[in-house]
Design an enzyme around this catalytic site. Structure first.
Site, short mmCIF file in Angstrom:
data_model
loop_
_atom_site.label_atom_id
_atom_site.label_comp_id
_atom_site.label_asym_id
_atom_site.label_seq_id
_atom_site.Cartn_x
_atom_site.Cartn_y
_atom_site.Cartn_z
CG HIS A 56 -0.62 4.16 4.63
ND1 HIS A 56 -1.35 3.90 5.77
CD2 HIS A 56 -0.10 2.95 4.24
CE1 HIS A 56 -1.28 2.60 6.04
NE2 HIS A 56 -0.54 2.00 5.13
CB CYS B 144 -0.94 -0.02 1.20
SG CYS B 144 -0.17 -0.53 2.73
P1 NAP Z 1 -8.03 -8.24 8.42
O1 NAP Z 1 -8.91 -7.07 8.63
O2 NAP Z 1 -7.35 -8.83 9.59
O3 NAP Z 1 -8.88 -9.37 7.66
C1 NAP Z 1 -8.37 -10.67 7.46
C2 NAP Z 1 -9.36 -11.49 6.63
O4 NAP Z 1 -8.78 -12.76 6.38
C3 NAP Z 1 -10.69 -11.71 7.33
O5 NAP Z 1 -11.73 -11.74 6.39
C4 NAP Z 1 -10.50 -13.10 7.92
O6 NAP Z 1 -11.70 -13.82 8.11
C5 NAP Z 1 -9.71 -13.76 6.80
N1 NAP Z 1 -9.04 -14.96 7.30
C6 NAP Z 1 -8.19 -15.06 8.34
N2 NAP Z 1 -7.81 -16.34 8.51
C7 NAP Z 1 -8.46 -17.06 7.56
C8 NAP Z 1 -8.52 -18.44 7.23
N3 NAP Z 1 -7.82 -19.35 7.91
N4 NAP Z 1 -9.29 -18.82 6.19
C9 NAP Z 1 -10.00 -17.91 5.48
N5 NAP Z 1 -10.00 -16.59 5.77
C10 NAP Z 1 -9.23 -16.17 6.79
O7 NAP Z 1 -6.84 -7.90 7.39
P2 NAP Z 1 -6.81 -6.86 6.16
O8 NAP Z 1 -6.23 -5.58 6.62
O9 NAP Z 1 -8.13 -6.85 5.49
O10 NAP Z 1 -5.68 -7.50 5.22
C11 NAP Z 1 -5.90 -8.64 4.44
C12 NAP Z 1 -4.74 -8.82 3.47
O11 NAP Z 1 -4.60 -7.65 2.64
C13 NAP Z 1 -3.37 -9.03 4.10
O12 NAP Z 1 -2.63 -9.91 3.28
C14 NAP Z 1 -2.74 -7.67 4.06
O13 NAP Z 1 -1.35 -7.70 4.07
C15 NAP Z 1 -3.27 -7.16 2.73
N6 NAP Z 1 -3.30 -5.70 2.61
C16 NAP Z 1 -3.94 -4.96 3.56
C17 NAP Z 1 -3.97 -3.58 3.41
C18 NAP Z 1 -4.68 -2.71 4.42
O14 NAP Z 1 -4.65 -1.48 4.26
N7 NAP Z 1 -5.31 -3.26 5.44
C19 NAP Z 1 -3.35 -2.97 2.33
C20 NAP Z 1 -2.71 -3.77 1.37
C21 NAP Z 1 -2.70 -5.13 1.53
P3 NAP Z 1 -12.39 -13.92 9.58
O15 NAP Z 1 -13.11 -12.60 9.78
O16 NAP Z 1 -13.32 -15.06 9.43
O17 NAP Z 1 -11.30 -14.13 10.57
#
Ligand code: NAP
Length: 341
Positions: free
Chosen positions: A251, A130
């Site tokens: 950010h 990001c």
């Molecule tokens: P988050 O809010 O913690 O969400 C994680 C998601 O993954 C939830 O839907 C969760 O489902 C799911 N998950 C976790 N364990 C799982 C499993 N065993 N099987 C299936 N689903 C599972 O995280 P996020 O910020 O959205 O980030 C998600 C990804 O995007 C990461 O790889 C991160 O590095 C990337 N990313 C994030 C951002 C950002 O700004 N946040 C920016 C760029 C990239 P449950 O609700 O059921 O636990």
């Protein structure tokens, strides 16, 4: 692929996943069928898409039958384990995690910069880090005009970049401080942090992602490594310090860039004003510059505080802000999916 697509969102309940649904809906993506996938914890819960409730299913290796496009946003381990199943089932994966980004067979794409790379995919396309994507929205147009050699940068990163639990941690710590009627100089709380290594409320933590032997963090090196790949510029260099701050969303990055050619400030403004997906907000005398609070929730990134760098030859200093849940994740992923249709 037919006109209407069967889209799967992996990590649909997460901070990014929720924004993906919004982007698909708001941009009128041709969704014929939608499959929402998350962990067993979320199976059976419902989310609304275009006014209709969709039930979340537990992600399994068999989740991808008939899926055309799978948007993955559930962490690197899930992408590693499940993206190959999606590809095998015939889907094209757009992956938000860092797992495939530097794989030479996987295009790493910011559509405003290198949309043409999408066509080289072999089933998986990666969405960039990001902070890198937001920085490049301003840096790349300047690179085209002046030829960037290297940058020195510091990031000011929002907690939603770490996901839903981090948002809750900042909210909880802020409430704790307020409810205890603490003085301004008694901001260190009794409760222990869970998501970050230190209290994030009222703090600035120079530690994003894990440390490498060099002393930089993995997050800091993504700017150079991913920047080279996206800009097709193997000599690009970046020295970055990434800092987590108590901002909920968007950010900000302070960048000093050194170019091959002399930089003309008026020309720099002109190329940035014409750059797609970027607004110039740069009137310091009127206190106008990009602010995280204003850019949160917006598709466009914004650049301001433009000035010739006083310590670099051919240098330009600037401040770029972007909503990392949108341009740094969900929006960019949906834009990549749009390139596929
Ligand atoms: P988050 O809010 O913690 O969400 C994680 C998601 O993954 C939830 O839907 C969760 O489902 C799911 N998950 C976790 N364990 C799982 C499993 N065993 N099987 C299936 N689903 C599972 O995280 P996020 O910020 O959205 O980030 C998600 C990804 O995007 C990461 O790889 C991160 O590095 C990337 N990313 C994030 C951002 C950002 O700004 N946040 C920016 C760029 C990239 P449950 O609700 O059921 O636990």
């Amino acid at each position: 692929m037919s006109n209407l697509k069967h889209v799967a969102v992996v990590g649909a309940t997460g901070a990014v996943g929720v924004e993906m649904l919004r982007c698909l809906e708001q941009r009128g993506f041709p969704v014929g069928r939608l499959t929402l996938l998350a962990s067993a914890r979320s199976a059976g819960k419902k989310q609304t898409f275009k006014g209709e409730e969709v039930t979340i299913q537990e992600l399994t290796a068999d989740s991808f039958a008939g899926v055309d496009i799978a948007l993955f946003s559930a962490g690197g381990g899930i992408s590693r384990d499940f993206a190959p199943h999606a590809v095998k089932a015939g889907a094209v994966v757009v992956d938000n995690s860092s797992f495939f980004r530097m794989d030479p067979t996987v295009p790493l794409v910011v559509p405003e910069i290198n949309a043409a790379d999408v066509k080289n995919h072999q089933g998986i396309i990666a969405n960039p880090n990001c902070t890198t994507a937001i920085s490049l929205m301003a840096l790349y147009p300047l690179h085209q005009a002046f030829g960037v050699r290297r940058i020195f940068a510091s990031s000011y990163q929002a907690v939603s970049g770490t996901g839903a639990q981090a948002i809750e941690e900042l909210a909880k710590q802020s409430r704790e401080w307020a409810s205890e009627n603490r003085a301004w100089d008694a901001a260190k709380l009794a409760s222990q942090p869970h998501v970050y290594p230190h209290q994030i409320a009222f703090n600035a933590i120079p530690h994003v992602d894990s440390f490498l032997d060099s002393g930089y963090t993995k997050e800091e090196m993504k700017m150079e490594n991913e920047g080279r790949k996206i800009m097709h510029h193997p000599d690009f260099r970046a020295s970055v310090t990434c800092v987590r701050i108590p901002v909920f969303r968007a950010h900000s990055i302070a960048i000093s860039a050194e170019f091959e050619k002399p930089v003309d400030l008026a020309k720099a403004r002109e190329v940035l004003a014409k750059a797609p997906g970027l607004d110039v907000i740069d009137d310091p005398a009127s206190k106008h510059y990009p602010l995280a609070l204003d850019i949160a929730g917006r598709d466009h990134c914004a650049v301001g505080r433009l000035r010739l760098d006083c310590a670099l030859d051919n240098g330009l200093a600037f401040w770029v802000v972007g909503d990392q849940l949108l341009k740094g994740a969900a929006l960019n992923a949906v834009q990549i999916a749009e390139c596929l249709v």
